[in-house]
Scaffold this motif. Structure first.
Motif, mmCIF file in Angstrom:
data_model
loop_
_atom_site.group_PDB
_atom_site.id
_atom_site.type_symbol
_atom_site.label_atom_id
_atom_site.label_comp_id
_atom_site.label_asym_id
_atom_site.label_seq_id
_atom_site.Cartn_x
_atom_site.Cartn_y
_atom_site.Cartn_z
ATOM 1 N N PRO A 103 -1.887 19.253 -5.097
ATOM 2 C CA PRO A 103 -3.388 18.710 -4.693
ATOM 3 C C PRO A 103 -3.303 17.583 -4.241
ATOM 4 O O PRO A 103 -2.587 16.526 -5.305
ATOM 5 N N ALA A 104 -3.497 16.456 -3.149
ATOM 6 C CA ALA A 104 -2.912 15.469 -2.794
ATOM 7 C C ALA A 104 -3.548 13.902 -3.791
ATOM 8 O O ALA A 104 -3.355 13.176 -4.181
ATOM 9 N N GLU A 105 -5.004 14.443 -4.578
ATOM 10 C CA GLU A 105 -5.638 14.477 -5.240
ATOM 11 C C GLU A 105 -4.871 13.447 -6.258
ATOM 12 O O GLU A 105 -5.403 12.516 -7.354
ATOM 13 N N GLY A 106 -4.061 14.532 -6.440
ATOM 14 C CA GLY A 106 -3.360 14.089 -7.888
ATOM 15 C C GLY A 106 -1.578 13.051 -8.472
ATOM 16 O O GLY A 106 -0.726 12.911 -8.721
ATOM 17 N N LEU A 107 -1.700 12.545 -6.928
ATOM 18 C CA LEU A 107 -0.596 11.946 -6.546
ATOM 19 C C LEU A 107 -1.199 10.595 -6.527
ATOM 20 O O LEU A 107 -2.252 9.780 -5.196
ATOM 21 N N GLU A 108 -0.082 10.091 -6.341
ATOM 22 C CA GLU A 108 -0.595 8.632 -6.313
ATOM 23 C C GLU A 108 1.080 7.543 -5.412
ATOM 24 O O GLU A 108 1.861 8.329 -5.961
ATOM 25 N N VAL A 109 1.266 6.550 -5.192
ATOM 26 C CA VAL A 109 2.926 5.803 -4.794
ATOM 27 C C VAL A 109 3.277 5.218 -5.210
ATOM 28 O O VAL A 109 2.333 4.514 -6.208
ATOM 29 N N GLY A 110 4.275 5.387 -5.628
ATOM 30 C CA GLY A 110 5.096 4.724 -6.521
ATOM 31 C C GLY A 110 6.357 3.838 -5.991
ATOM 32 O O GLY A 110 6.348 3.588 -4.352
ATOM 33 N N HIS A 111 7.379 2.743 -6.571
ATOM 34 C CA HIS A 111 8.257 2.173 -5.103
ATOM 35 C C HIS A 111 9.178 3.539 -5.213
ATOM 36 O O HIS A 111 10.176 4.314 -5.089
ATOM 37 N N GLU A 112 8.969 3.471 -3.676
ATOM 38 C CA GLU A 112 9.697 4.705 -2.440
ATOM 39 C C GLU A 112 9.363 5.426 -2.865
ATOM 40 O O GLU A 112 10.390 7.087 -2.511
ATOM 41 N N VAL B 226 1.236 -1.301 -0.612
ATOM 42 C CA VAL B 226 -0.271 -0.030 -0.049
ATOM 43 C C VAL B 226 1.159 0.980 0.225
ATOM 44 O O VAL B 226 0.141 2.050 -0.605
ATOM 45 N N LEU B 227 1.956 0.973 0.357
ATOM 46 C CA LEU B 227 2.725 2.489 1.178
ATOM 47 C C LEU B 227 4.040 2.181 0.051
ATOM 48 O O LEU B 227 4.635 3.618 -0.354
ATOM 49 N N GLY B 228 3.775 1.441 -1.104
ATOM 50 C CA GLY B 228 4.644 1.937 -2.080
ATOM 51 C C GLY B 228 6.557 1.330 -1.699
ATOM 52 O O GLY B 228 7.249 1.552 -2.940
ATOM 53 N N VAL B 229 6.344 0.915 -0.075
ATOM 54 C CA VAL B 229 7.925 1.006 -0.006
ATOM 55 C C VAL B 229 8.467 -0.878 0.649
ATOM 56 O O VAL B 229 7.560 -1.812 -0.355
ATOM 57 N N ASP B 230 9.309 -0.309 -0.061
ATOM 58 C CA ASP B 230 10.707 -1.476 0.192
ATOM 59 C C ASP B 230 10.733 -2.845 1.574
ATOM 60 O O ASP B 230 9.786 -2.142 2.464
ATOM 61 N N LEU B 231 10.127 -3.596 1.603
ATOM 62 C CA LEU B 231 9.313 -4.919 2.463
ATOM 63 C C LEU B 231 10.184 -5.077 3.499
ATOM 64 O O LEU B 231 9.996 -4.762 5.020
ATOM 65 N N GLU B 232 12.099 -3.968 3.241
ATOM 66 C CA GLU B 232 12.631 -4.267 4.498
ATOM 67 C C GLU B 232 12.663 -3.050 5.422
ATOM 68 O O GLU B 232 13.044 -3.000 6.475
ATOM 69 N N ARG B 233 11.691 -2.017 5.044
ATOM 70 C CA ARG B 233 11.733 -1.287 5.788
ATOM 71 C C ARG B 233 10.053 -1.597 6.922
ATOM 72 O O ARG B 233 10.503 -0.379 7.555
ATOM 73 N N VAL B 234 9.450 -2.204 7.023
ATOM 74 C CA VAL B 234 8.458 -2.531 7.701
ATOM 75 C C VAL B 234 8.976 -3.751 8.658
ATOM 76 O O VAL B 234 9.325 -5.089 8.488
ATOM 77 N N PRO C 208 10.872 11.546 -3.148
ATOM 78 C CA PRO C 208 11.073 9.743 -2.507
ATOM 79 C C PRO C 208 10.285 9.747 -0.913
ATOM 80 O O PRO C 208 10.484 10.800 -0.411
ATOM 81 N N PHE C 209 10.200 9.152 -0.518
ATOM 82 C CA PHE C 209 9.596 8.243 0.194
ATOM 83 C C PHE C 209 9.172 9.172 1.481
ATOM 84 O O PHE C 209 8.970 9.940 2.597
ATOM 85 N N LEU C 210 10.723 9.977 1.856
ATOM 86 C CA LEU C 210 11.825 9.433 3.311
ATOM 87 C C LEU C 210 11.326 11.056 3.297
ATOM 88 O O LEU C 210 10.542 12.005 4.063
ATOM 89 N N ASP C 211 11.321 11.556 1.872
ATOM 90 C CA ASP C 211 10.999 12.857 2.084
ATOM 91 C C ASP C 211 9.713 13.962 2.281
ATOM 92 O O ASP C 211 9.274 14.102 3.078
ATOM 93 N N ALA C 212 8.927 13.056 1.147
ATOM 94 C CA ALA C 212 7.558 13.205 2.106
ATOM 95 C C ALA C 212 7.091 12.847 3.191
ATOM 96 O O ALA C 212 6.494 13.438 4.091
ATOM 97 N N LEU C 213 8.035 12.177 3.848
ATOM 98 C CA LEU C 213 7.294 11.398 5.424
ATOM 99 C C LEU C 213 8.254 13.127 6.710
ATOM 100 O O LEU C 213 7.228 13.044 7.217
ATOM 101 N N HIS C 214 9.084 13.231 5.954
ATOM 102 C CA HIS C 214 9.153 14.246 7.124
ATOM 103 C C HIS C 214 8.351 15.277 7.046
ATOM 104 O O HIS C 214 8.253 15.868 7.658
ATOM 105 N N ARG C 215 8.113 15.467 5.967
ATOM 106 C CA ARG C 215 6.953 16.494 5.888
ATOM 107 C C ARG C 215 6.066 16.426 6.762
ATOM 108 O O ARG C 215 5.164 17.316 7.006
ATOM 109 N N ALA C 216 5.347 15.322 6.207
ATOM 110 C CA ALA C 216 4.432 14.995 6.661
ATOM 111 C C ALA C 216 4.557 14.387 8.545
ATOM 112 O O ALA C 216 3.683 15.066 8.973
ATOM 113 N N MET C 217 5.550 14.772 9.214
ATOM 114 C CA MET C 217 5.615 14.381 10.294
ATOM 115 C C MET C 217 6.278 15.375 10.943
ATOM 116 O O MET C 217 6.133 15.950 12.484
#
Ligand SMILES: Cc1cc2nc3c(=O)[nH]c(=O)nc-3n(C[C@H](O)[C@H](O)[C@H](O)COP(=O)(O)OP(=O)(O)OC[C@H]3O[C@@H](n4cnc5c(N)ncnc54)[C@H](O)[C@@H]3O)c2cc1C
Ligand code: SF4
Ligand code: FES
Ligand code: FES
Lengths: 327, 157, 774
Positions: C557-566, C498-506, C579-588
């Protein structure tokens, strides 16, 4: 599961072992690979305060085409193609014992001398106490055949019948010195089942000798068991013989896994020497052996079935031995 | 404890000397005294193979072995078969091909398989089945275990 | 809730090796017995040597006085009854007043070591009044002198009686063109997991109790500990380490777990309770020994008109899951065929033997064998191919059974078609030489019981919590219990997908009631379906937060975005994203670590009559297996050469795990068919060991061809259904029917040991019936 305390001894020569055995008379067991003794000890079956480990006794180790040291490991025998070619019935039997992991530790001597087995005996102390102990350990009656004061626990070693059909002899050493006897005579025909061996107290099995005269016999061992691994024999039939064309020159058949002792059927087989063993005669022989074998209900498969299988297994073992290559 | 109630042996390549009474079982010594818990106790009676270790390179049921009889020998447990980094070829194949489910039988299988491949680098399926027939697995139905051992045999050269 | 995937799946559907695999193959995975606590004591149990007896007195004074003994327990101290089902609390941690089977726990000791504990146990003196024992459930159907439990119906030993009637069975039989009756007889079998039962417990001075246990259902254990020990749940912490197989045998809260915890409370020290293999056999809770009687009526077109089923089920000493078992032995015959009229009478009877309980394909295995054999006979007697007969009667998708089970997805017809084709059925059936044969067996199973045992359906059955911090590692908490089936891996994979991330992150966290939100554990094949949906919901919530971070970074707008690989990027433009991490850090930035939660609630299902909920499930799985066998007609020994296993588990999420479940199920099914048996003489179990309990050896495994043909299920996570238990069921009848094709004998007593095969052959010879030229 822990073991109750005992003192472990590690002699290095046969003489030393025999001396120790004499000194500890009645208060010890020999320990070979331990794959039979230690499960029994964990179940508190006939514990002794001393164990005499045989693994450092050089003379007991190793094997050749003529001699199997008592401490020869089954796994080593199994891996020797030359041995298998010479003694096909024995090689068959070795490969059928227990599991590869048990064979890695299990020895020839331990296999020949392993404790007889019974559903009422191979149980924990708790289990046995809850029913009332039996003759074979801690008690005074038999649950299988309560009328008699005899133990019917089954001889469940695979090697004995296979070695008996090649006329193997065993060498034993004891306080009275060394002696040799036919393997068949190791199993006490007159014992009450609890006493099941003819070994004198403190006698040690040193080696099995394979007579040259028996080389070249064709042989086969066939084992009935529920699974192709783990299980003890519910029946084991060994055959070795020599044929010229269809004519029998020599024939030996032994049955184990069915009665308290492994048994050979020389009277029946000797009668066939010099004759051709056609299908009808083979059937007759097999039926005759089948009739005389009497398993009791103390293992997984029902005795009627085991008994019925004797004839089938004998017939097949003979047929396959005859087809097989000579050693 | 008397001076001699000890056992001295090579454990996973390192000399060890530990207190050990005569009646101590190797499995108990490994698991309970030395806390080498990779070796498993499944039946304690020689049937399941979960407790398999190598003694002088030979697969051995540690539940049926007196610890003191390993005096002067080399004992290798699953811990000793594991490279410092990563996994051995057998271990890798077990993971990748799904040969481990609950994993409780797995160390025993890995030990047995490692010894098998040492002795017979190219076993047939039938030889593998026979070699592992003292190790009991209740989860996998053995198919993927045989697959993994076969794959490991191909991958090692 | 769940819908089809919006984009192609990246990870799910492939072969995903277990995330904890590297720990397992190196011996580093931590099972309960691998955990050591300082100052540990050893707990041991004293078991009843009597099958049924009234306890007059237990003298523990000498045991208590033994040096090195820290506590001795008997039943009166913790007499509160418990049990897995709230309606049948008839077990106690230690026997109170009575013992009910050989092996019932009478006393327990905590001591400094095993030897001391056993020495102490040996000093306990028990005075009893022996009572008549009742090993045979048939005896217990009528009034008995000494009922095993006071709650037995009307002075009998009947624990539960189920009577159900839908439609009009008598009328259906009256107008039937053909009827058949099959009476099956099944001995008990047990789980034989490799890891023995084991619990470690520690009571600490802060008033808390921590319990590590080899359990499939940490939550039910948690509840039972609280009830029996009288400690509020929040002061008990249950931890489930790695578990070495369960198959249902670790799903009840078990008495030794409670005793171990009680000893820890009594002594204030950590206590380990590791059961010997014999103890594990005595604890049992395996598949019920069963006698069933199945009548089936067909109309002239080969359509099933009615089933009329009776079952007598041997429960052993306690209820366990037995009420459910009693229903299941009837209602799990509701599929995979349409049965317009249905009558069932099932009785589960207490006996003075180790308790029966839930075992893989609980309740669905024995009845299925008899039904499928009956259908095989009907096919033969009406001259119809067994496949055609079954296809004609297949339950349609999106339908209701006569007892109001809601059927949604079914690919049963596909299963039949592919099994028929791949096995070469048409050129083999009745055409192989005598001694060789093929047989068809089909299966049907619940994909998760719709009724959570301890809650109203309004409470979630599964909850998943996610937490992600600056490191970008995603911690997953849930009380789902991985016991080897791969649920940790699936949980991680769903989140990664669902998050588009590598398994090793989980990182799936160890089950720990202090931090894991409740999921009711591994039973009834519920985990993939329920936890999977909860995980997906949680991951989607988390994705929303991270996508919002990306949207803020990108100024779109978020509606126009999708998750790809990381990465998170504008739809269809992976290069333009962040990148996933950048988005995460912004969200935090506003909240710190992100958290999300997901839950699965059962839908409202089933009728309103008594017992209507038993057997309801949000989805069902279907199977069609063909087995090919080779029989040695002189010895009765036989080999199953191959099994073609067509299974509908909806969408396959982890192919490696599903295959493993199918292969393992076949192995277990073959065990029950070929030789496994809880071997009782009277009340006494004769084979409490892995040597005498005949789990099949590797050489006995057939070749298995797995045919996974399921369509997406509308409610399953990504379209998936269960694969943990359903794959067992069809194994048994497929082989049973193949044996018939091989030698012309019906085998209705399990296990089918070689002596039984010979008996069948003898009987056929006596009747002078010929079969395939022999
Ligand atoms: C799971 C399992 C399955 C098994 N299945 C089989 C099977 O299928 N077939 C089979 O034959 N066996 C089977 N066994 C039994 C046993 O492992 C083998 O028979 C093995 O060969 C015994 O050898 P050992 O050296 O381990 O004997 P030990 O256990 O060391 O000894 C057995 C007995 O012989 C005595 N003894 C040993 N050596 C001597 C000697 N030199 N002189 C005097 N006395 C001696 C010991 O005191 C002891 O009483 C099985 C065992 C297990 C645990
Ligand atoms: S045959 Fe009788 S005496 Fe011998 S072990 Fe069995 S029950 Fe005991
Ligand atoms: S624990 Fe040693 S063989 Fe089972
Ligand atoms: S993986 Fe569970 S026993 Fe083998």
């Amino acid at each position: 599961m822990h073991l109750d305390p005992f003192e472990l001894h590690r002699p290095t020569t046969v003489d030393e072992t025999v001396r120790l055995a004499g000194a500890l008379a009645g208060r010890f067991d020999f320990l070979a690979g331990g794959t039979d003794l230690l499960p029994n000890y964990k179940m508190h079956l006939n514990l002794k305060p001393h164990l005499v480990a045989l693994e450092d006794v050089d003379e007991l180790r190793g094997f050749s085409a003529d001699r199997l040291g008592a401490m020869a490991r089954l796994a080593d025998l199994e891996r020797d193609p030359a041995f298998a070619a010479t003694w096909p019935s024995v090689a068959d039997a070795v490969g059928e014992v227990a599991t590869p992991l048990v064979r890695a530790s299990g020895t020839v001597g331990g296999n020949l001398l392993l404790e007889t087995r019974c559903f009422f005996f191979n149980q924990s102390y708790f289990w046995r106490a809850s029913l009332g102990f039996c003759l074979k350990a801690d008690g005074d009656r038999c649950h299988v055949v309560p009328q008699k004061e005899v133990c019917y626990a089954t001889h469940s070693g695979d090697l004995a019948p296979a070695l008996m059909v090649v006329d193997a002899e065993v060498e034993v050493a004891g306080p009275a010195g060394r002696r040799r006897l036919p393997l068949a005579d190791l199993y006490d025909a007159k014992g009450d089942g609890v006493r099941r061996l003819t070994l004198a107290p403190g006698e040690l099995l040193v080696a099995v000798h394979l007579p040259r005269a028996a080389r070249g016999r064709r042989g086969r061992y066939k084992k009935l068991r529920v699974r192709p691994a783990y299980d003890f024999p519910e029946l084991g039939v060994a055959v070795a013989g020599r044929w010229t064309g269809d004519r029998v020159e020599e024939l030996r058949i032994a049955v184990g896994g069915a009665e308290p002792r492994p048994r050979r059927f020389d009277t029946l087989t000797d009668a066939l020497v010099g004759r051709t063993l056609d299908d009808a005669r083979l059937r007759e022989l097999a039926e005759a052996i089948g009739k005389s074998v009497r398993p009791v209900h103390n293992t997984f498969l029902l005795p009627d079935y085991r008994r019925r299988m004797v004839a089938v297994y004998v017939r097949r073992a003979v047929a396959e031995a005859r087809e097989g290559t000579a050693g | 404890m008397s001076a001699e109630a000890r056992v001295k042996f090579l454990l996973n390549g390192h000399p060890q000397e530990v207190p050990c009474e005569d009646a101590r079982i190797l499995l108990d010594l490994l698991r309970d005294d030395l806390h080498l818990t990779g070796t498993k106790r499944g039946c304690d009676l020689g049937t399941c193979g979960c407790c398999t270790v190598l003694v002088d390179g030979r697969p051995t049921l540690s539940c049926l072995t007196l610890a003191r009889l390993t005096e002067g020998r080399s004992v290798t447990t699953i811990e000793g078969l594991t490279p410092p980094q990563g996994l051995s070829a057998v271990q890798r194949a077990f993971v990748d091909l799904g040969a481990t489910q609950c994993g409780f039988c797995t160390p025993g299988f890995v030990v047995t398989a490692t010894a098998l491949l040492e002795e017979n680098p190219r076993p047939t399926r039938a030889e593998i089945e026979r070699a592992i027939s003292g190790n009991l697995c209740r989860c996998t139905g053995y198919i993927k275990i045989v697959d993994a051992i076969a794959a490991a045999s191909r991958s090692s050269g | 809730m769940a819908s089809g995937p919006s984009r192609p799946l990246r990870l799910l559907g492939t072969k995903i090796p277990y995330v904890e695999g590297p720990l397992k193959v190196t011996g580093r995975a931590e099972y309960t017995d691998d955990i050591h606590r300082p100052g540990e004591l050893v707990g041991r149990l004293l078991r009843s040597p009597w099958p049924h007896a009234r306890l007059r007195s237990i003298d523990v004074a000498a045991a208590r006085a033994t040096p090195g003994v820290f506590a001795v327990l008997t039943g009166e101290k913790y007499p509160t009854p418990f049990g897995v089902l709230p309606i049948t609390h008839d077990e106690t941690a230690l026997a109170v007043g009575k013992v009910r089977y050989i092996g019932d726990i009478v006393a327990a000791v905590a001591a400094r070591d095993e030897r001391t504990a056993e020495e102490a146990l040996a000093k306990i003196r028990i005075d009893v009044e022996p009572l008549a024992d009742y090993p045979d459930p048939q005896t217990g159907l009528s009034k008995v002198a000494e009922p095993i439990h006071a709650r037995g119906l009307n002075g009998t030993n009947v624990q539960k009686e189920v009577v159900q009637h839908f439609g009009d069975v008598d009328a259906a039989f009256a107008r039937a063109a053909r009827t058949v009756r099959v009476r099956g007889s099944f001995v008990g079998v047990t789980h034989a997991f490799t890891e023995p039962l084991v619990t470690l417990a520690e009571a600490t001075p802060d008033g808390r109790l921590t319990v590590w246990s080899a359990t499939q259902v940490p939550h039910y254990l948690h509840r039972s500990l609280s009830e029996v020990l009288g400690i509020p749940m929040h002061r008990i912490r249950v931890i489930k380490p790695e578990v070495g197989g369960g198959f249902g045998g670790k799903s009840d809260p078990l008495p030794h777990e409670i005793v171990c915890a009680a000893l820890a409370v009594e002594t204030g020290r950590p206590v380990r309770m590791l059961l010997d293999r014999e103890d594990v056999f005595f604890t049992n809770h395996g598949r019920h020994p069963t006698q069933n009687d199945v009548r089936i009526a067909l109309d002239a077109d080969g359509r099933i008109l009615a089933y009329d089923i009776e079952a007598v089920i041997d429960g052993g000493a306690w209820s366990s899951f037995g009420t459910v078992t009693t229903y299941y032995n009837g209602v799990l015959a509701m599929g995979p065929y349409t049965v317009p009229n249905f009558r069932y009478r099932g009785r589960r009877v207490y006996t003075t033997k180790p308790p029966s309980g839930a075992m893989r394909a609980h309740g669905g295995t024995n009845i299925r064998y008899s039904v499928e054999v009956a259908l095989d006979r009907l096919a033969e007697e009406t001259g119809v191919d067994p496949f055609d007969l079954r296809a004609r009667n297949a339950l349609p998708p999106h339908s209701l059974t006569v007892n109001q089970f809601r059927i949604t997805s079914t690919s049963f017809l596909k299963c039949l078609a592919v099994a028929r084709e791949r096995s070469g059925w048409d050129s083999k059936f009745r055409r192989l030489p005598f001694g060789r044969g093929v047989g068809l067996g089909c299966g049907f199973y619940i994909s998760g019981s719709n009724s959570p045992i301890h809650f109203t359906p309004k409470m979630p059955q599964s909850t998943v919590h996610l937490k992600v911090d600056m490191d970008g590692g995603i911690a997953v908490h849930s009380m789902q219990a991985d016991i080897g089936q791969g649920s940790n891996t699936l949980l991680a994979a769903i989140v990664a997908e669902v998050l588009g991330v590598d398994l090793e992150r989980v990182h799936v966290q160890r089950v720990d009631s202090d931090v894991s939100p409740i999921d009711i554990g591994s039973y009834s094949s519920r985990v993939t379906f329920m936890m999977g949906n909860a995980a997906r919901e949680a991951a989607e919530e988390l994705r929303g937060k991270i996508v919002a971070g990306a949207a803020a970074l990108l100024g779109v707008p978020a509606e126009g975005l999708e998750v790809g690989h990381e990465r998170i990027h504008p739809v269809g433009r992976p290069d333009a994203g962040v990148p996933f991490l950048d988005a995460l850090h912004r969200a935090m930035e506003s909240t710190g670590a992100l958290q999300a939660t997901g839950a699965y609630r059962s839908p409202t299902l089933g009728g309103t009559f008594k017992g209507a909920r038993a057997g309801t499930a949000p989805a069902y799985t279907f199977s069609a297996y063909v087995a090919e066998v080779d029989v040695d007609v002189e010895t009765g020994e036989y080999r199953v050469e191959k099994i073609w296993a067509a299974f509908d588990c909806g969408r396959v999420l982890n192919r490696l795990a599903v295959e493993g479940q199918v292969e393992g199920s076949i192995h277990m099914g073959l065990g029950q068919l070929m030789g496994e048996s809880m071997n009782y003489r009277a009340s006494r179990l004769f084979n409490p060991s892995l040597l005498e309990y005949k789990v099949p050896a590797p050489q006995q495994m057939p070749e298995v061809e797995i045919l996974l043909v399921g369509d997406d299920d509308p409610e399953g996570p990504f379209g998936a259904k269960e694969a943990g238990e359903g794959p067992l069921i069809a194994t048994l009848p497929a082989v049973g029917n193949a044996l018939y094709d091989a030698v012309g004998c019906r085998f209705l007593e399990l296990p089918i040991t070689p002596d039984r095969v010979l008996k069948g052959l003898d009987l056929r010879a006596k009747e002078g019936r010929r079969w395939k030229g022999a």
